[in-house]
Design a protein around this motif. Structure first.
Motif, PDB file in Angstrom:
ATOM      1  N   ALA A 184       0.993  -1.195   0.103  1.00  0.00           N
ATOM      2  CA  ALA A 184      -0.032   0.022  -0.176  1.00  0.00           C
ATOM      3  C   ALA A 184       0.789   1.305  -0.077  1.00  0.00           C
ATOM      4  O   ALA A 184       0.668   2.133  -0.457  1.00  0.00           O
ATOM      5  N   THR A 185       1.748   1.256   0.665  1.00  0.00           N
ATOM      6  CA  THR A 185       2.808   2.364   0.753  1.00  0.00           C
ATOM      7  C   THR A 185       3.492   2.532  -0.658  1.00  0.00           C
ATOM      8  O   THR A 185       3.743   3.781  -1.127  1.00  0.00           O
ATOM      9  N   VAL A 186       3.915   1.589  -1.368  1.00  0.00           N
ATOM     10  CA  VAL A 186       4.561   1.750  -2.692  1.00  0.00           C
ATOM     11  C   VAL A 186       3.478   2.203  -3.525  1.00  0.00           C
ATOM     12  O   VAL A 186       3.863   3.088  -4.292  1.00  0.00           O
ATOM     13  N   VAL A 187       2.186   1.561  -3.590  1.00  0.00           N
ATOM     14  CA  VAL A 187       1.185   2.208  -4.546  1.00  0.00           C
ATOM     15  C   VAL A 187       0.941   3.797  -4.259  1.00  0.00           C
ATOM     16  O   VAL A 187       0.631   4.453  -4.962  1.00  0.00           O
ATOM     17  N   GLU A 188       0.988   4.130  -2.814  1.00  0.00           N
ATOM     18  CA  GLU A 188       0.683   5.546  -2.555  1.00  0.00           C
ATOM     19  C   GLU A 188       1.852   6.147  -2.823  1.00  0.00           C
ATOM     20  O   GLU A 188       1.350   7.430  -3.278  1.00  0.00           O
ATOM     21  N   GLN A 189       2.888   6.067  -2.788  1.00  0.00           N
ATOM     22  CA  GLN A 189       4.187   6.669  -3.323  1.00  0.00           C
ATOM     23  C   GLN A 189       4.098   6.650  -4.907  1.00  0.00           C
ATOM     24  O   GLN A 189       4.523   8.048  -5.178  1.00  0.00           O
ATOM     25  N   GLU A 190       3.808   5.626  -5.351  1.00  0.00           N
ATOM     26  CA  GLU A 190       3.647   5.882  -6.793  1.00  0.00           C
ATOM     27  C   GLU A 190       2.412   6.887  -7.268  1.00  0.00           C
ATOM     28  O   GLU A 190       2.614   7.553  -8.269  1.00  0.00           O
ATOM     29  N   ARG A 191       1.275   6.602  -6.529  1.00  0.00           N
ATOM     30  CA  ARG A 191       0.200   7.645  -6.772  1.00  0.00           C
ATOM     31  C   ARG A 191       0.522   9.017  -6.747  1.00  0.00           C
ATOM     32  O   ARG A 191       0.276  10.003  -7.618  1.00  0.00           O
ATOM     33  N   GLU A 306      11.882   1.814 -13.461  1.00  0.00           N
ATOM     34  CA  GLU A 306      11.790   0.961 -12.409  1.00  0.00           C
ATOM     35  C   GLU A 306      12.381  -0.482 -12.488  1.00  0.00           C
ATOM     36  O   GLU A 306      12.944  -1.056 -11.939  1.00  0.00           O
ATOM     37  N   ALA A 307      12.026  -0.892 -13.962  1.00  0.00           N
ATOM     38  CA  ALA A 307      12.315  -2.229 -14.235  1.00  0.00           C
ATOM     39  C   ALA A 307      14.007  -2.383 -14.375  1.00  0.00           C
ATOM     40  O   ALA A 307      14.668  -3.335 -13.943  1.00  0.00           O
ATOM     41  N   LEU A 308      14.583  -1.415 -14.879  1.00  0.00           N
ATOM     42  CA  LEU A 308      16.097  -1.350 -14.948  1.00  0.00           C
ATOM     43  C   LEU A 308      16.590  -1.316 -13.527  1.00  0.00           C
ATOM     44  O   LEU A 308      17.695  -1.872 -13.386  1.00  0.00           O
ATOM     45  N   THR A 309      16.274  -0.373 -12.922  1.00  0.00           N
ATOM     46  CA  THR A 309      16.643  -0.260 -11.603  1.00  0.00           C
ATOM     47  C   THR A 309      16.649  -1.637 -10.838  1.00  0.00           C
ATOM     48  O   THR A 309      17.496  -1.982  -9.859  1.00  0.00           O
ATOM     49  N   ASN A 310      15.409  -2.372 -10.801  1.00  0.00           N
ATOM     50  CA  ASN A 310      15.386  -3.507 -10.384  1.00  0.00           C
ATOM     51  C   ASN A 310      16.312  -4.642 -10.641  1.00  0.00           C
ATOM     52  O   ASN A 310      17.076  -5.447  -9.829  1.00  0.00           O
ATOM     53  N   ALA A 311      16.665  -4.404 -12.023  1.00  0.00           N
ATOM     54  CA  ALA A 311      17.583  -5.442 -12.832  1.00  0.00           C
ATOM     55  C   ALA A 311      18.995  -5.098 -11.953  1.00  0.00           C
ATOM     56  O   ALA A 311      19.792  -5.923 -11.874  1.00  0.00           O
ATOM     57  N   LEU A 312      19.320  -3.917 -11.653  1.00  0.00           N
ATOM     58  CA  LEU A 312      20.596  -3.303 -11.287  1.00  0.00           C
ATOM     59  C   LEU A 312      20.559  -3.866  -9.901  1.00  0.00           C
ATOM     60  O   LEU A 312      21.979  -4.219  -9.521  1.00  0.00           O
ATOM     61  N   HIS A 313      19.663  -3.704  -9.038  1.00  0.00           N
ATOM     62  CA  HIS A 313      20.023  -3.904  -7.604  1.00  0.00           C
ATOM     63  C   HIS A 313      19.519  -5.360  -7.063  1.00  0.00           C
ATOM     64  O   HIS A 313      20.265  -6.077  -6.114  1.00  0.00           O
ATOM     65  N   HIS A 314      18.838  -6.093  -7.932  1.00  0.00           N
ATOM     66  CA  HIS A 314      18.466  -7.519  -7.556  1.00  0.00           C
ATOM     67  C   HIS A 314      18.786  -8.507  -8.618  1.00  0.00           C
ATOM     68  O   HIS A 314      18.282  -9.753  -8.282  1.00  0.00           O
ATOM     69  N   GLY A 315      19.162  -8.176  -9.811  1.00  0.00           N
ATOM     70  CA  GLY A 315      19.776  -9.015 -10.649  1.00  0.00           C
ATOM     71  C   GLY A 315      21.072  -9.303 -10.583  1.00  0.00           C
ATOM     72  O   GLY A 315      21.886  -8.911  -9.711  1.00  0.00           O
ATOM     73  N   LEU A 357       7.247  -3.335  -7.803  1.00  0.00           N
ATOM     74  CA  LEU A 357       6.561  -3.917  -8.650  1.00  0.00           C
ATOM     75  C   LEU A 357       4.869  -3.574  -8.461  1.00  0.00           C
ATOM     76  O   LEU A 357       4.085  -3.283  -9.363  1.00  0.00           O
ATOM     77  N   PRO A 358       4.483  -3.412  -7.346  1.00  0.00           N
ATOM     78  CA  PRO A 358       3.191  -2.949  -7.246  1.00  0.00           C
ATOM     79  C   PRO A 358       2.774  -1.375  -7.808  1.00  0.00           C
ATOM     80  O   PRO A 358       1.775  -1.158  -8.275  1.00  0.00           O
ATOM     81  N   GLY A 359       3.897  -0.572  -7.486  1.00  0.00           N
ATOM     82  CA  GLY A 359       3.929   0.663  -8.320  1.00  0.00           C
ATOM     83  C   GLY A 359       3.883   0.831  -9.713  1.00  0.00           C
ATOM     84  O   GLY A 359       3.179   1.402 -10.289  1.00  0.00           O
ATOM     85  N   MET A 360       4.729  -0.099 -10.265  1.00  0.00           N
ATOM     86  CA  MET A 360       4.601  -0.065 -11.499  1.00  0.00           C
ATOM     87  C   MET A 360       3.269  -0.725 -12.285  1.00  0.00           C
ATOM     88  O   MET A 360       2.863  -0.379 -13.211  1.00  0.00           O
ATOM     89  N   ARG A 361       2.846  -1.710 -11.667  1.00  0.00           N
ATOM     90  CA  ARG A 361       1.412  -2.234 -12.049  1.00  0.00           C
ATOM     91  C   ARG A 361       0.401  -1.085 -11.928  1.00  0.00           C
ATOM     92  O   ARG A 361      -0.614  -0.904 -12.802  1.00  0.00           O
ATOM     93  N   GLU A 362       0.657  -0.453 -10.565  1.00  0.00           N
ATOM     94  CA  GLU A 362      -0.579   0.914 -10.507  1.00  0.00           C
ATOM     95  C   GLU A 362      -0.325   1.946 -11.514  1.00  0.00           C
ATOM     96  O   GLU A 362      -1.300   2.222 -12.144  1.00  0.00           O
ATOM     97  N   ARG A 363       1.056   2.103 -11.961  1.00  0.00           N
ATOM     98  CA  ARG A 363       1.142   3.130 -12.835  1.00  0.00           C
ATOM     99  C   ARG A 363       0.691   2.734 -14.376  1.00  0.00           C
ATOM    100  O   ARG A 363      -0.213   3.465 -15.109  1.00  0.00           O
ATOM    101  N   ALA A 364       0.845   1.372 -14.693  1.00  0.00           N
ATOM    102  CA  ALA A 364       0.383   0.835 -15.849  1.00  0.00           C
ATOM    103  C   ALA A 364      -1.215   1.031 -16.081  1.00  0.00           C
ATOM    104  O   ALA A 364      -1.890   1.400 -17.197  1.00  0.00           O
TER     105      ALA A 364
END
Length: 390
Positions: A184-191, A306-315, A357-364
């Motif tokens: 919920a926090t991620v979604v709210e930040q994305e909003r 966001e997707a590239l940042t995730n790939a950099l931090h978690h991939g 990922l919740p924020g990305m989905r919310e934005r889409a």
């Protein structure tokens, strides 16, 4: 104290008490006559063992005292005692459990002494006989304490196991609540970030509309082409602004970050920045990017960021990250695929949650598109987004 149980629990306890009494019916026989009091008291003791372990144990003690008072041999009451001791440790609270433990120890000693005295009434009390009786009493007491203590200990172990299960369930619920709160926090930040983006879009569009409308007043009446062009610009700008406004679902924030918002033209710069950060990106553009509203361009840029940042931090930073953008008349498709390593799959890590990922989905979703996560291939993680033209 009487514990509140469900009606079906009372029925189950009563049924179990009846079954035990029937199975042990030979112990209630006096010759060929059944003693109904033994059946009734034993049934009552076993029926109350969960509702009131203390009362059940007290009834068992009273029955045993009556049995010893009449010098009776072991009977049906004695079968219920280990079951009741189990219940005191399993369901009793505070002093009830200690009552059961003391009863297990004292009951074992008393039962041994009583059995030795009842079964050896004709023995002469010479030193040899006394020595034998003493040894038998001691061994019987040890055996009785072990049997009754084992029943109490088993109940305590089951109680501890229940407490551990309950604690594990509470931890699971707490983790679920934490996950929902983080999402919920991620979604709210994305909003909030969407609100800032849309604030700039609407402000820019309205500024263009106002400027064009003011300019139209000064266009010469005979210059119909210039006037038509001005009005067309006003119409297109207002139409795009209206489409962007429809993406906004929450109130605009009062403190906004100034500056132009990113779009398709900034994707090349984004990829270069990620490369300079150490990410190996392979970028492929298929087709031509369509002219879609500014809000959807911002959404596409933020999703890729966001997707590239995730790939950099978690991939796995040393492996290639494949970025594919496909443009068509129907919209834009974004695919970002990177390696995450076999260990995360092997340890059961849920790759479809967290990391923005919740924020990305919310934005889409707010942009009228879709976003899917594909982690079905071991070692690979894909973000797939589609943003429509209309």
């Amino acid at each position: 104290m009487i514990r509140r149980l469900l009606p079906r629990q009372y029925a189950v306890d009563g049924g179990i008490g009846a079954i035990v009494a029937v199975l042990c019916l030979p112990l209630a026989l006096h010759g060929n006559v059944v003693d109904p009091w033994q059946l009734l008291v034993t049934w009552g003791i076993l029926t109350l063992r969960r509702a009131s372990p203390a009362l059940s144990l007290t009834l068992a003690w009273i029955a045993v005292i009556v049995q010893m008072g009449f010098g009776a041999s072991p009977n049906l009451y004695n079968i219920a005692i280990p079951i009741v001791l189990y219940a005191t440790a399993r369901y009793g609270d505070g002093w009830v459990r200690w009552y059961g433990l003391i009863s297990a120890i004292g009951g074992g000693v008393i039962a041994s002494a009583y059995t030795v005295l009842v079964t050896n009434t004709n023995v002469t009390f010479d030193p040899a006989s006394i020595s034998i009786l003493s040894f038998a009493a001691i061994m019987g007491a040890i055996a009785g304490v072990v049997v009754l203590g084992l029943s109490w200990t088993l109940g305590q172990l089951m109680r501890t196991a229940d407490a551990a299960r309950q604690a594990g369930y509470e931890r699971f619920r707490a983790r679920q609540a934490q996950t929902l709160a983080e999402r919920a926090t991620v979604v709210e930040q994305e909003r909030g970030r969407i609100a800032r983006d849309m604030h700039d879009v609407v402000a820019h569009s309205l500024a263009v509309v106002v400027a064009q409308a003011d300019g139209a007043r000064y266009v010469h009446k005979g210059d119909a082409d210039a006037l038509a062009h001005t009005l067309e610009t006003v119409s297109d700008t207002a139409r795009h602004a209206l489409g962007d406004v429809r993406l906004l679902l929450s109130e605009l924030r009062h403190e906004q970050e100034a500056g132009p918002q990113p779009g398709f033209a900034d994707i090349d710069m984004l990829i270069e920045r990620m490369r300079s950060a150490g990410l190996h990106v392979t970028y492929t553009l298929i087709g031509t990017l369509p002219d879609i509203p500014t809000g959807r361009q911002i959404a596409a840029y933020r999703i890729m960021q966001e997707a590239l940042t995730n790939a950099l931090h978690h991939g796995e930073a040393q492996r290639e990250v494949d970025v594919t953008i496909t443009g068509s008349d129907s919209g834009v498709d974004l695919v970002v695929e990177n390696f995450v390593g076999e260990s995360r799959h092997a340890h059961g890590t849920d790759l479809s949650r967290g990391h923005g990922l919740p924020g990305m989905r919310e934005r889409a979703t707010l942009a009228g598109g879709t976003l899917d996560i594909d982690a079905s291939t071991p070692g690979r993680f894909r973000v797939i987004a589609h943003l429509p033209t209309a």
